[in-house]
Write a protein that holds these residues in place. Structure first.
Motif, PDB file in Angstrom:
ATOM      1  N   LEU A  92      -6.403  74.697  17.325  1.00 29.92           N
ATOM      2  CA  LEU A  92      -6.537  76.152  17.370  1.00 29.92           C
ATOM      3  C   LEU A  92      -5.846  76.808  16.188  1.00 29.92           C
ATOM      4  O   LEU A  92      -6.337  77.784  15.616  1.00 29.92           O
ATOM      5  CB  LEU A  92      -5.963  76.687  18.688  1.00 29.92           C
TER       6      LEU A  92
ATOM      7  N   GLY B  64      -7.893  76.790  12.998  1.00 31.83           N
ATOM      8  CA  GLY B  64      -8.869  77.862  12.995  1.00 31.83           C
ATOM      9  C   GLY B  64     -10.309  77.494  12.713  1.00 31.83           C
ATOM     10  O   GLY B  64     -11.201  78.329  12.892  1.00 31.83           O
ATOM     11  N   ASP B  65     -10.570  76.266  12.278  1.00 30.59           N
ATOM     12  CA  ASP B  65     -11.949  75.914  11.924  1.00 30.59           C
ATOM     13  C   ASP B  65     -12.438  74.646  12.613  1.00 30.59           C
ATOM     14  O   ASP B  65     -13.467  74.098  12.241  1.00 30.59           O
ATOM     15  CB  ASP B  65     -12.073  75.748  10.402  1.00 30.59           C
TER      16      ASP B  65
ATOM     17  N   PRO C  11     -14.740  76.254  18.340  1.00 24.62           N
ATOM     18  CA  PRO C  11     -15.422  77.552  18.322  1.00 24.62           C
ATOM     19  C   PRO C  11     -14.405  78.687  18.305  1.00 24.62           C
ATOM     20  O   PRO C  11     -13.330  78.593  18.912  1.00 24.62           O
ATOM     21  CB  PRO C  11     -16.227  77.530  19.632  1.00 24.62           C
ATOM     22  N   GLY C  12     -14.736  79.748  17.611  1.00 23.37           N
ATOM     23  CA  GLY C  12     -13.780  80.834  17.439  1.00 23.37           C
ATOM     24  C   GLY C  12     -13.354  81.515  18.713  1.00 23.37           C
ATOM     25  O   GLY C  12     -12.354  82.229  18.739  1.00 23.37           O
ATOM     26  N   ASN C  13     -14.072  81.333  19.792  1.00 20.58           N
ATOM     27  CA  ASN C  13     -13.722  81.954  21.066  1.00 20.58           C
ATOM     28  C   ASN C  13     -13.191  80.925  22.050  1.00 20.58           C
ATOM     29  O   ASN C  13     -13.398  81.028  23.251  1.00 20.58           O
ATOM     30  CB  ASN C  13     -14.937  82.672  21.654  1.00 20.58           C
ATOM     31  N   SER C  14     -12.499  79.911  21.538  1.00 19.27           N
ATOM     32  CA  SER C  14     -11.911  78.883  22.406  1.00 19.27           C
ATOM     33  C   SER C  14     -10.534  79.319  22.880  1.00 19.27           C
ATOM     34  O   SER C  14      -9.804  80.006  22.159  1.00 19.27           O
ATOM     35  CB  SER C  14     -11.788  77.558  21.655  1.00 19.27           C
TER      36      SER C  14
ATOM     37  N   ASP D  16     -20.323  75.425  23.905  1.00 19.59           N
ATOM     38  CA  ASP D  16     -20.207  76.817  23.466  1.00 19.59           C
ATOM     39  C   ASP D  16     -21.560  77.505  23.478  1.00 19.59           C
ATOM     40  O   ASP D  16     -22.528  77.020  22.889  1.00 19.59           O
ATOM     41  CB  ASP D  16     -19.610  76.867  22.060  1.00 19.59           C
TER      42      ASP D  16
ATOM     43  N   ARG E 160      -3.271  83.036  17.788  1.00 24.17           N
ATOM     44  CA  ARG E 160      -4.576  82.426  17.576  1.00 24.17           C
ATOM     45  C   ARG E 160      -4.922  81.483  18.710  1.00 24.17           C
ATOM     46  O   ARG E 160      -5.921  80.798  18.655  1.00 24.17           O
ATOM     47  CB  ARG E 160      -4.577  81.674  16.249  1.00 24.17           C
TER      48      ARG E 160
ATOM     49  N   LYS F 103     -17.855  72.347  20.993  1.00 26.59           N
ATOM     50  CA  LYS F 103     -19.026  72.889  20.312  1.00 26.59           C
ATOM     51  C   LYS F 103     -20.291  72.698  21.145  1.00 26.59           C
ATOM     52  O   LYS F 103     -21.197  73.527  21.119  1.00 26.59           O
ATOM     53  CB  LYS F 103     -19.179  72.231  18.950  1.00 26.59           C
TER      54      LYS F 103
ATOM     55  N   PRO G 262      -8.106  83.418  21.959  1.00 27.19           N
ATOM     56  CA  PRO G 262      -9.287  84.191  21.617  1.00 27.19           C
ATOM     57  C   PRO G 262     -10.053  84.619  22.858  1.00 27.19           C
ATOM     58  O   PRO G 262      -9.716  84.233  23.958  1.00 27.19           O
ATOM     59  CB  PRO G 262     -10.099  83.221  20.751  1.00 27.19           C
TER      60      PRO G 262
END
Length: 297
Positions: free
Chosen positions: A247, A250-251, A254-257, A225, A156, A222, A159
């Protein structure tokens, strides 16, 4: 901690642990904040929304927390770290709280005659972190019990995407120079239409002091992003562990960090140039990492 809990009183035991863990990650410096914060947050998530928790359930929850700490810090029992106290404590918790307290103390004391530390803060005192009896070798380790394992669900910390942010301790003249296409404490991101790298500093604490703040890191990530990804460049241990912990949750990012393994300043420069030229996250990360091999003589 008490003020935070009083301000927004959690409704369940799990929520109490999650809130306390988040506060530790955000406010406690060094490696301790991310590690203990991860322990509490992961245990809190394991408890879920149950309003009443028995000792067996609490032991299982903290077992998940200890496994997360082991994964985050890359240590195991016998390395002279907090795991030498935490693992036996969790195992004994199923018996009683008193047994858990005793096991934790015994686990910590058992590290004294061990060989030098192989992980954690004690590794810097390796010349003093073990004792030797005349004519007898030191024990190679304290124990070989392994912490409970968590199922692997894929990495994780890598990403895909492109964007920019950075983290670490505040340095005058460096941490305060964010912007587009220039300096700052951050790894960059690209916005292809404008060919510019959006960079924001995330070093220091909210009150302007030295340290690492998960709140500042999350806010900066954020802010930069744009959906193509966020590259995070960090300097030293506490910043590295803080970003890894974020990381893993997970929350909080940003999910693509992506945490980029690169020299802090030189990597940021290389990343800014690549992002400004339109490179995606993979190209930005590769350029930053290649800065390790830049020679200056």
């Amino acid at each position: 901690m008490a003020e935070t809990l009083a301000k927004e009183p959690p409704g369940t035991p799990g929520a109490v642990l999650t809130t306390a863990g988040r506060q530790l990650v955000s406010t406690v410096g060094g490696a301790s904040g991310p590690l203990y914060g991860t322990l509490l947050r992961r245990a809190g998530k394991a408890l879920g929304d149950d309003e009443r928790v028995g000792r067996e359930g609490l032991a299982e929850a903290f077992g998940a927390g200890v496994a997360a700490v082991a994964q985050l810090g890359g240590a195991q029992v016998g390395d002279k770290t907090m795991l030498d106290a935490l693992v036996p404590a969790v195992e004994a918790l199923r018996e009683s709280f008193a047994a858990a307290r005793t096991a934790a103390g015994e686990g910590a004391l058992a590290t004294v005659p061990c060989a030098p530390a192989r992980a954690g803060r004690a590794i810097w005192a390796s010349g003093r972190s073990g004792t030797r009896t005349r004519g007898r070798p030191r024990r190679p380790c304290c124990s070989r019990r392994s912490p409970p394992r968590q199922p692997r669900k894929g990495r994780r910390d890598e990403p895909v995407g492109s964007g920019g942010c950075g983290a670490g301790r505040r340095r005058p003249g460096l941490a305060q120079r964010g912007g587009r296409g220039g300096g700052g404490r951050a790894g960059p991101g690209a916005r292809r239409r404008r060919r510019s790298a959006l960079v924001l500093p995330a070093g220091g604490t909210p009150d302007g002091g030295l340290g690492t703040s998960s709140e500042l890191i999350g806010a900066a990530a954020k802010a930069v992003d744009r959906g193509a990804g966020v590259a995070l460049l960090v300097d030293l241990g506490s910043a590295v562990l803080t970003v890894k912990a974020m990381l893993a949750e997970g929350d909080e990012l940003p999910g693509n960090s992506r945490l980029v393994d690169a020299p802090f300043v030189e990597g940021a420069v290389a990343a800014v140039v690549t992002a400004g030229a339109g490179g995606d996250l993979d190209a930005v990360a590769a350029a930053a990492s290649e800065a390790y091999s830049y020679r200056k003589e």
